[in-house]
Design a protein around this motif. Structure first.
Motif, mmCIF file in Angstrom:
data_model
loop_
_atom_site.group_PDB
_atom_site.id
_atom_site.type_symbol
_atom_site.label_atom_id
_atom_site.label_comp_id
_atom_site.label_asym_id
_atom_site.label_seq_id
_atom_site.Cartn_x
_atom_site.Cartn_y
_atom_site.Cartn_z
ATOM 1 N N UNK A 34 -13.689 3.069 -25.235
ATOM 2 C CA UNK A 34 -15.097 2.960 -25.652
ATOM 3 C C UNK A 34 -15.208 2.334 -27.038
ATOM 4 N N UNK A 35 -14.335 2.738 -27.961
ATOM 5 C CA UNK A 35 -14.368 2.122 -29.306
ATOM 6 C C UNK A 35 -14.173 0.609 -29.204
ATOM 7 N N UNK A 36 -13.242 0.185 -28.365
ATOM 8 C CA UNK A 36 -13.004 -1.240 -28.197
ATOM 9 C C UNK A 36 -14.210 -1.956 -27.628
ATOM 10 N N UNK A 37 -14.855 -1.361 -26.634
ATOM 11 C CA UNK A 37 -16.032 -1.977 -26.026
ATOM 12 C C UNK A 37 -17.182 -2.080 -27.024
ATOM 13 N N UNK A 38 -17.424 -1.015 -27.778
ATOM 14 C CA UNK A 38 -18.510 -1.026 -28.764
ATOM 15 C C UNK A 38 -18.245 -2.088 -29.830
ATOM 16 N N UNK A 39 -16.993 -2.228 -30.230
ATOM 17 C CA UNK A 39 -16.647 -3.234 -31.242
ATOM 18 C C UNK A 39 -16.871 -4.652 -30.719
ATOM 19 N N UNK A 40 -16.845 -4.813 -29.380
ATOM 20 C CA UNK A 40 -17.097 -6.124 -28.769
ATOM 21 C C UNK A 40 -18.587 -6.392 -28.565
ATOM 22 N N UNK A 41 -19.438 -5.421 -28.910
ATOM 23 C CA UNK A 41 -20.875 -5.607 -28.774
ATOM 24 C C UNK A 41 -21.490 -4.956 -27.550
ATOM 25 N N UNK A 42 -20.733 -4.136 -26.836
ATOM 26 C CA UNK A 42 -21.287 -3.435 -25.673
ATOM 27 C C UNK A 42 -22.283 -2.384 -26.150
ATOM 28 N N UNK A 43 -23.460 -2.359 -25.540
ATOM 29 C CA UNK A 43 -24.525 -1.439 -25.948
ATOM 30 C C UNK A 43 -24.752 -0.317 -24.933
ATOM 31 N N UNK A 44 -24.134 -0.425 -23.770
ATOM 32 C CA UNK A 44 -24.320 0.585 -22.731
ATOM 33 C C UNK A 44 -22.966 0.920 -22.112
ATOM 34 N N UNK A 45 -22.591 2.187 -22.212
ATOM 35 C CA UNK A 45 -21.346 2.688 -21.629
ATOM 36 C C UNK A 45 -21.723 3.602 -20.462
ATOM 37 N N UNK A 63 0.839 -1.203 0.000
ATOM 38 C CA UNK A 63 0.000 0.000 0.000
ATOM 39 C C UNK A 63 0.872 1.250 0.000
ATOM 40 N N UNK A 64 0.567 2.172 -0.905
ATOM 41 C CA UNK A 64 1.189 3.495 -0.892
ATOM 42 C C UNK A 64 0.168 4.471 -0.317
ATOM 43 N N UNK A 65 0.626 5.477 0.446
ATOM 44 C CA UNK A 65 -0.321 6.284 1.240
ATOM 45 C C UNK A 65 -1.267 7.162 0.437
ATOM 46 N N UNK A 66 -0.820 7.785 -0.636
ATOM 47 C CA UNK A 66 -1.684 8.692 -1.396
ATOM 48 C C UNK A 66 -1.773 8.211 -2.846
ATOM 49 N N UNK A 67 -2.877 7.556 -3.199
ATOM 50 C CA UNK A 67 -2.984 6.948 -4.531
ATOM 51 C C UNK A 67 -2.864 7.965 -5.664
ATOM 52 N N UNK A 68 -2.201 7.548 -6.729
ATOM 53 C CA UNK A 68 -2.064 8.370 -7.940
ATOM 54 C C UNK A 68 -2.428 7.581 -9.198
ATOM 55 N N UNK A 69 -2.725 6.281 -9.049
ATOM 56 C CA UNK A 69 -2.954 5.423 -10.214
ATOM 57 C C UNK A 69 -4.250 5.775 -10.931
ATOM 58 N N UNK A 70 -4.215 5.612 -12.246
ATOM 59 C CA UNK A 70 -5.431 5.711 -13.051
ATOM 60 C C UNK A 70 -5.264 4.781 -14.248
ATOM 61 N N UNK A 71 -6.302 4.028 -14.641
ATOM 62 C CA UNK A 71 -6.150 3.059 -15.735
ATOM 63 C C UNK A 71 -6.044 3.728 -17.092
ATOM 64 N N UNK A 72 -5.564 2.961 -18.068
ATOM 65 C CA UNK A 72 -5.476 3.425 -19.442
ATOM 66 C C UNK A 72 -6.352 2.524 -20.318
ATOM 67 N N UNK A 73 -6.469 2.889 -21.589
ATOM 68 C CA UNK A 73 -7.360 2.138 -22.480
ATOM 69 C C UNK A 73 -6.894 0.701 -22.688
#
Length: 459
Positions: free
Chosen positions: A199-210, A140-150
């Motif tokens: 989002x483009x990747x999800x839509x191409x996989x058939x996702x209908x709700x973002x 555990x690091x005390x002050x989170x800075x992480x954020x995901x990428x595509x």
């Protein structure tokens, strides 16, 4: 994995499982078959903490019952991030605690924990004859800075046709009842191109709700303006991305889907954003906007950075500017010092505005928050009574709103052969539409509403 809490926590769980699969491991739905159990916890309010602790203890009891003393138990999420040092003493059953910065590293962490190796400065786990570790790893690091990428690996836990996209992490708001900024760090937005690629990747996989999520989606991009302008320079919205600009880019993505806004803050809405939603037919006519209270004195004590006049004007703009919009909000009852008069002001507001979707929280004093130290804390029985009164009023409103939809034709997204949702229904938290004849799961259908049953519609 057991994942508790909000959709933001669910995305963290998906990322953790993605890292596990990337390291060549397998995910199983049978806990007794697993070499590692992970409980992804929530610490938003007291009831969430209690649920998390119960899940951890139950997971340990199951491995004892199944005679799996070498099965590892790992705890992640907000409870782990915030209380790891206390939990190591209170829950010696746990082999490792990981923080919010480490969600994309779970696979590597599991390898270390299972092998019993790693940084000597961390708390090494030694399984005793009873199956209880003497001490636990702490990642555990005390002050989170992480954020995901595509391209962050994810193993989605939602139905194939629906997904959550985290567009930002952390929070800069000073709400006196909340400790989320202490747990998740400062607000940090993803770059628009990263969001759009996902989002483009999800839509191409058939996702209908973002479903777009963050602690405050309307704050999206503001931190990026400041980075570009410099800390001492005035902020110019033309210098960086905005939520409105992001929605217009999403509108241009090919495919049939709708995008839903969750967790917006009333302080950051703009006329441009309202106009954008009205003009983009792929943006669901649904606004999730937690207000927490309406009395000005209460809003001040809550440090909500807004006023009753601003909120009422904003609601008028939303309903006039976005035809057919459904508004979802939440309120807190029993906040320290809330008088009977202030509570009645809230009830009158609920009766008059008639929100399509509304939830009530009973105030929970959070350790480390300003509100927990305030005088005039409200007794539990008073909170319970106010909760029941507010929800009783809203229940009647919701039933009436449902009956008003009878006879209309609605576009629905099918979750199960006989269960669907309209634009006005977010997954997991809102009502559903019961279909009289089966429809293809994961697709849009148009159906006529023939009746209502409580909160739900019949079609």
């Amino acid at each position: 994995m057991i994942s508790l809490g909000c959709a933001k926590n669910l995305v963290d769980a998906e990322i953790m499982l993605g890292s596990v699969l990337k390291r060549g491991m397998k995910v199983t739905s049978r806990a007794e078959d697993a070499d590692v159990l992970v409980v992804n916890t929530c610490a938003f309010i007291d009831s969430a903490k209690e649920e998390s602790i119960e899940a951890i203890l139950e997971a340990h009891d199951q491995r004892v019952l199944n005679r799996r003393p070498n099965q590892k138990l790992i705890v992640s999420g907000c409870l782990s991030q915030r209380f790891a040092s206390q939990l190591r003493e209170a829950l010696p059953e746990v082999d490792a605690f990981i923080g919010l910065d480490q969600v994309s590293e779970l696979g590597t962490i599991i390898e270390q924990v299972v092998a019993g190796v790693g940084d000597p400065g961390r708390f090494k786990s030694n399984i005793s004859a009873t199956g209880i570790p003497d001490a636990s790893y702490n990642f555990i690091t005390p002050r989170p800075t992480y954020i995901p990428d595509y391209d962050t690996p994810r193993f989605r836990l939602t139905p194939a046709h629906s997904a959550y996209v985290k567009i930002a992490e952390g929070c800069n708001h000073p709400c006196s009842f909340c400790v989320i900024p202490q747990m998740r760090g400062k607000h940090r937005s993803r770059h628009p191109q990263s969001v759009l690629a996902e989002i483009r990747g999800l839509v191409s996989e058939g996702v209908r709700e973002i479903n777009l999520i963050s602690q405050d989606t309307t704050y999206y991009g503001m931190d990026l303006w400041r980075k570009k302008a410099g800390p001492r320079q005035p902020v110019d919205s033309t210098q960086g991305p905005t939520l409105a600009a992001l929605l217009r880019e999403i509108q241009n993505i090919e495919g049939e889907f709708w995008v839903r806004l969750l967790y917006t803050h009333p302080a950051h809405w703009s006329d441009e954003l309202i106009e954008t939603i009205a003009e983009c037919d792929k943006v669901a006519r649904y606004i999730d906007i937690p207000l927490q209270h309406i009395d000005d004195l209460m809003l001040g004590r809550m440090r909500r950075e807004t006023t009753r006049a601003h909120i009422e004007t904003l609601i008028d703009k939303l309903r006039c500017g976005i035809l057919g919009v459904a508004l979802r909000t939440t309120f807190i009852v029993g906040f320290p010092g809330e008088t009977e008069g202030e509570f009645e002001t809230l009830l009158d507001f609920i009766r008059r505005v008639r929100f399509e979707r509304l939830g009530i929280f009973k105030y929970s004093p959070e350790e480390g928050s300003r509100a927990a130290k305030m005088p005039n804390q409200i007794a539990g029985k008073v909170k319970n009574a106010r909760y029941r009164m507010a929800m009783s009023i809203q229940q009647q409103i919701a039933y009436e709103v449902a009956r008003e939809r009878v006879g209309s034709e609605l576009k629905l997204l099918v979750d199960q052969p006989h269960i669907a949702r309209s634009e006005a229904d977010a997954p997991d938290v809102d009502a559903c539409v019961v279909l009289s004849r089966a429809a293809p799961v994961g697709e849009f259908v148009w159906r006529r509403i023939t009746g209502s049953r409580g909160y739900d519609l019949l079609a």
